[in-house]
Enzyme design. Structure first.
Site, PDB file in Angstrom:
ATOM      1  N   SER A  57      -9.966 -17.294 -22.050  1.00  0.00           N
ATOM      2  CA  SER A  57      -8.849 -17.010 -21.135  1.00  0.00           C
ATOM      3  C   SER A  57      -7.663 -16.332 -21.803  1.00  0.00           C
ATOM      4  O   SER A  57      -6.860 -15.692 -21.133  1.00  0.00           O
ATOM      5  CB  SER A  57      -8.379 -18.305 -20.463  1.00  0.00           C
ATOM      6  N   ASP A 346       1.987 -21.406 -18.649  1.00  0.00           N
ATOM      7  CA  ASP A 346       1.508 -22.643 -18.040  1.00  0.00           C
ATOM      8  C   ASP A 346       1.324 -23.660 -19.169  1.00  0.00           C
ATOM      9  O   ASP A 346       1.819 -23.435 -20.280  1.00  0.00           O
ATOM     10  CB  ASP A 346       0.231 -22.414 -17.215  1.00  0.00           C
ATOM     11  N   HIS A 349      -1.339 -21.577 -21.777  1.00  0.00           N
ATOM     12  CA  HIS A 349      -1.281 -20.172 -22.172  1.00  0.00           C
ATOM     13  C   HIS A 349       0.146 -19.681 -22.406  1.00  0.00           C
ATOM     14  O   HIS A 349       1.066 -20.077 -21.690  1.00  0.00           O
ATOM     15  CB  HIS A 349      -1.925 -19.300 -21.094  1.00  0.00           C
TER      16      HIS A 349
END
Length: 371
Positions: A57, A346, A349
């Site tokens: 991600s 978040d 990340h």
């Protein structure tokens, strides 16, 4: 949740290939010329035609968008600071590190997802990301998340090579692959999700044996990229996992300190990965593969935030900042008023600002080692 069987594949109709060879020769020449307009100073007559990215991600740009998985973010408030405020599938408020690498190297402003249904043929010439949120070095990590596995990302890369050959021919394809920059970013999900969050794993492995397994799988993957012609490969170590907001919340105690066990595992894996890369480089007798330390620069940002203009290091900008990530960070979440004050977007990340700083560190310390 079960992954959908439907997979968008980029295809070219017959008209794409009916163009005279002179068209692709001219296009190829133009794209090589434009890549020399880099902001990073490279040796004379040196080009980096494309950036090709594999990972999780941290470097996904939307490959998970059409999949029924938790690790996707093609919805607001993700992408709030991206051009047009579009949630592209990047796990950030804006761009991610590979976008900044491509931009500063003069390749193009952003690196698109390979599985983006709107991907254009010419996008392939300058690079894509095969990364998938939730992926890892070992198969079980990707399977747990329903992510695109390491082997599947490699398969997409092989597919990509064949498409290039159809566009510009075998010789020019070989030139692109050999001169492009490759970036590999895995490991965080293996340690966080598969080792620490899956109790059965700890019954089979201790931290030492598990990180050895990861480093060996990483080396095997890098060797495969080399066998496919890659000659400029950045292998990224993982960040201080224990200091990300979600790990502070779950494992940092009542005061939410950095989790020592997560950080220790990250450092142990990084040491083994770096040693494996050094050993392989000596065997190949060339600087084709370079280990990138991401642990130290991010930890420095976290421990000396004022130096980089940050105010908040232990919370994400989205929601409470304690645990929200992916679907828990959504249109109903409150957002911090000044995103540039936050190291993390978040609970897992970084923000676009942090990604930019980390990318600058890579450009400053590692790129010229290839030359």
């Amino acid at each position: 949740m079960k992954q959908q069987n439907c997979v968008h594949r980029i295809t070219f109709d017959s008209s794409t290939f009916s163009c005279p060879n002179i068209f692709w020769s001219i296009h190829f020449l133009v794209f090589l010329i434009t890549t020399t307009n880099a902001l990073v100073k490279l040796p004379k007559n040196t080009t980096i035609p494309a950036l090709l990215v594999f990972g999780d991600s941290i470097v996904d740009a939307g490959n998970n968008n059409d999949m029924l998985v938790l690790a996707r973010c093609n919805y607001h408030p993700y992408g709030i600071d991206f051009e047009g405020g579009v949630p592209t599938g990047r796990f950030s408020n804006g761009k991610v590190s590979n976008d900044f690498l491509a931009e500063e190297l003069g390749i193009k402003p952003t690196i698109p997802a390979y599985r983006d249904p709107n991907l254009k043929p010419e996008d392939l010439l300058t690079g894509v990301t095969f990364a998938s949120g939730g992926a890892g070095y070992i198969p079980v990590t990707s399977k747990l998340a329903g992510a695109i596995s390491l082997s599947k990302q490699l398969q997409y890369f092989e597919e990509y090579i064949e498409k290039l050959k159809g566009m510009v021919g075998e010789e020019k394809t070989k030139h692109i692959i050999e001169n492009s920059l490759f970036s590999v970013v895995y490991g965080s999900n293996d340690i966080d999700n598969t080792y620490f969050d899956l109790p059965i794993t700890q019954l089979i492995y201790d931290v030492d044996s598990f990180t050895t397994l990861l480093a060996e799988d990483a080396l095997s993957f890098i060797q495969k990229l080399y066998e496919h012609g890659a000659r400029r490969i950045l292998v990224n170590g993982i960040a201080p996992l224990g200091c990300i907001p979600s790990k502070r919340t779950s494992s940092g105690g009542p005061l939410r300190h950095c989790s020592a066990k997560h950080n220790d595992a990250a450092k142990l894996f990084n040491d083994k990965l770096s040693a494996n890369i050094d050993k392989l480089s000596r065997k190949l007798q060339e600087k084709s593969i370079i280990y990138v330390d991401n642990y130290s620069p991010l930890l420095e940002i976290i421990t000396t935030p004022k130096k980089y203009g940050f105010k908040v290091v232990d919370l994400g900008c989205c929601g409470t900042g304690l645990f929200e990530v992916a679907e828990l960070c959504n249109k109903f979440s409150t957002i911090c008023p000044t995103r540039t004050d936050y190291v993390f977007w978040d609970s897992f990340h970084p923000t676009e600002k942090t990604y930019r700083i980390l990318a600058a560190n890579v450009l400053e310390k590692y790129i010229n080692k290839f030359f």
